[in-house]
Design a protein around this motif. Structure first.
Motif, mmCIF file in Angstrom:
data_model
loop_
_atom_site.group_PDB
_atom_site.id
_atom_site.type_symbol
_atom_site.label_atom_id
_atom_site.label_comp_id
_atom_site.label_asym_id
_atom_site.label_seq_id
_atom_site.Cartn_x
_atom_site.Cartn_y
_atom_site.Cartn_z
ATOM 1 N N ALA A 124 1.335 -1.417 0.165
ATOM 2 C CA ALA A 124 0.394 0.147 0.173
ATOM 3 C C ALA A 124 0.804 1.329 -0.468
ATOM 4 C CB ALA A 124 -1.059 -0.018 1.488
ATOM 5 N N ASN A 125 0.562 2.539 -0.713
ATOM 6 C CA ASN A 125 0.789 3.528 -0.622
ATOM 7 C C ASN A 125 2.802 3.255 -1.884
ATOM 8 O OD1 ASN A 125 1.151 5.894 -0.361
ATOM 9 N ND2 ASN A 125 2.070 6.190 1.943
ATOM 10 N N GLU A 126 2.415 2.368 -2.392
ATOM 11 C CA GLU A 126 3.390 2.199 -3.110
ATOM 12 C C GLU A 126 3.489 2.083 -4.734
ATOM 13 O OE1 GLU A 126 7.487 -1.402 -4.095
ATOM 14 O OE2 GLU A 126 5.772 -1.872 -3.002
ATOM 15 N N VAL A 127 4.452 3.039 -5.829
ATOM 16 C CA VAL A 127 3.719 3.185 -6.567
ATOM 17 C C VAL A 127 5.637 3.126 -7.335
ATOM 18 C CG1 VAL A 127 3.583 4.748 -8.448
ATOM 19 C CG2 VAL A 127 2.267 4.930 -6.243
ATOM 20 N N LEU A 128 5.798 2.258 -8.314
ATOM 21 C CA LEU A 128 7.259 1.895 -8.845
ATOM 22 C C LEU A 128 6.875 2.018 -9.825
ATOM 23 C CD1 LEU A 128 9.567 -0.264 -7.905
ATOM 24 C CD2 LEU A 128 8.030 -2.099 -8.486
ATOM 25 N N THR A 129 8.093 2.359 -10.091
ATOM 26 C CA THR A 129 8.566 2.341 -12.120
ATOM 27 C C THR A 129 9.298 1.498 -12.468
ATOM 28 O OG1 THR A 129 8.075 4.932 -12.102
ATOM 29 C CG2 THR A 129 9.467 3.912 -14.224
ATOM 30 N N ILE A 130 9.145 1.247 -13.869
ATOM 31 C CA ILE A 130 10.048 -0.011 -14.384
ATOM 32 C C ILE A 130 10.421 0.494 -15.741
ATOM 33 C CG2 ILE A 130 9.975 -2.599 -15.092
ATOM 34 C CD1 ILE A 130 8.117 -2.719 -12.885
ATOM 35 N N ASN A 131 11.638 0.554 -15.911
ATOM 36 C CA ASN A 131 12.529 1.392 -17.032
ATOM 37 C C ASN A 131 13.481 -0.177 -17.523
ATOM 38 O OD1 ASN A 131 11.651 3.542 -16.190
ATOM 39 N ND2 ASN A 131 13.602 3.814 -15.044
ATOM 40 N N PHE A 132 12.954 -0.169 -19.289
ATOM 41 C CA PHE A 132 12.740 -1.377 -19.760
ATOM 42 C C PHE A 132 13.837 -0.897 -21.155
ATOM 43 C CE2 PHE A 132 9.205 -2.882 -17.650
ATOM 44 C CZ PHE A 132 8.772 -3.894 -18.315
ATOM 45 N N SER A 133 14.856 -1.995 -21.294
ATOM 46 C CA SER A 133 15.729 -1.428 -22.284
ATOM 47 C C SER A 133 16.468 -2.683 -23.206
ATOM 48 C CB SER A 133 16.723 -0.437 -21.853
ATOM 49 O OG SER A 133 17.464 -0.548 -21.135
ATOM 50 N N VAL A 134 16.767 -2.674 -24.001
ATOM 51 C CA VAL A 134 17.525 -4.114 -24.752
ATOM 52 C C VAL A 134 18.922 -3.429 -24.383
ATOM 53 C CG1 VAL A 134 17.821 -5.231 -26.336
ATOM 54 C CG2 VAL A 134 15.899 -4.503 -25.451
ATOM 55 N N ASP A 135 19.932 -4.389 -24.041
ATOM 56 C CA ASP A 135 21.353 -4.538 -23.976
ATOM 57 C C ASP A 135 22.021 -4.708 -25.715
ATOM 58 O OD1 ASP A 135 23.991 -3.927 -23.890
ATOM 59 O OD2 ASP A 135 24.113 -4.871 -22.166
#
Length: 211
Positions: free
Chosen positions: A197-208
């Motif tokens: 609760a009260n957590e907002v997560l950002t996930i960044n995706f890229s390709v190596d």
């Protein structure tokens, strides 16, 4: 072999009143004086949010023993006098119903378990985010290498598609959320996280591209 790099950054009511005013233990409800300040402190977690009218919150009063629901209606519709029998109660206020994952559906409010006696009790509700959020961002290398795929966010039996161009936060119940790369009939889980609760997560995706 290409490696996918992941970078994580914290980031119709039916009114009912089944057992109110049927006891001799007075209960007084209000919102904390610093409600507006609590609300302001949450603005950096997502898109700017408009301060809600607490009268439009949903109020639920439930007996802890047996789980009997005594009241469910807008906060503005609560009776001016609440008198309950002595016992333990769960008091909940929240800004909206939230039943399934979706965009732009943060749920705010407070939950408190109280023990009510003949002396009575005054309860002040605060404001925090009750559900959790997840935002995905994509480096241009990711859709370039997976043009025929799509990202699907999965919690339990519920799926929520997250297009490459999406910028909004997706909201979920607290618990495990999986990020899946879907290509035709094939699905590949990229990761899973337990959101609180009260957590907002950002996930960044890229390709190596170096491998």
């Amino acid at each position: 072999m290409r490696r996918v790099l992941l970078f994580l950054l914290p980031l119709a009511l039916i009114g009912c009143s089944k057992g109110l005013d049927k006891g001799d233990c007075p209960l007084y409800l209000s919102f904390a004086e610093d409600f507006a300040l609590q609300w302001e402190s949450m603005q950096t977690k997502g898109a700017p949010l408009e301060l809600p009218d607490t009268n439009d919150f949903i109020l639920v009063i439930t007996e802890v023993d047996g789980g009997k629901e005594l009241f469910r209606d807008l906060y503005r519709n609560k009776p001016s006098h609440i008198a309950l029998q002595e016992g333990s109660y769960m008091l909940s206020v929240y800004s909206r119903d939230f039943e399934c994952p979706g965009f732009d559906t943060p749920q705010f409010g407070d939950e408190q378990q109280v023990a009510l006696t003949s002396d009575g009790l005054s309860v002040r509700f605060g404001c925090t985010q009750l559900n959790s959020g997840l935002r995905c961002t994509f480096d241009e290398s990711f859709p370039a290498h997976f043009p025929s795929s799509e990202i699907v966010l999965v919690q339990g039996e519920s799926d929520l598609k997250y297009p490459y161009g999406e910028t909004r936060v997706a909201y979920f119940d607290c618990g495990k959320v999986s990020v899946v790369l879907s290509t035709g009939d094939s699905r590949r889980q990229l990761l899973s996280r337990n959101l609180e609760a009260n957590e907002v997560l950002t996930i960044n995706f890229s390709v190596d591209l170096s491998s």
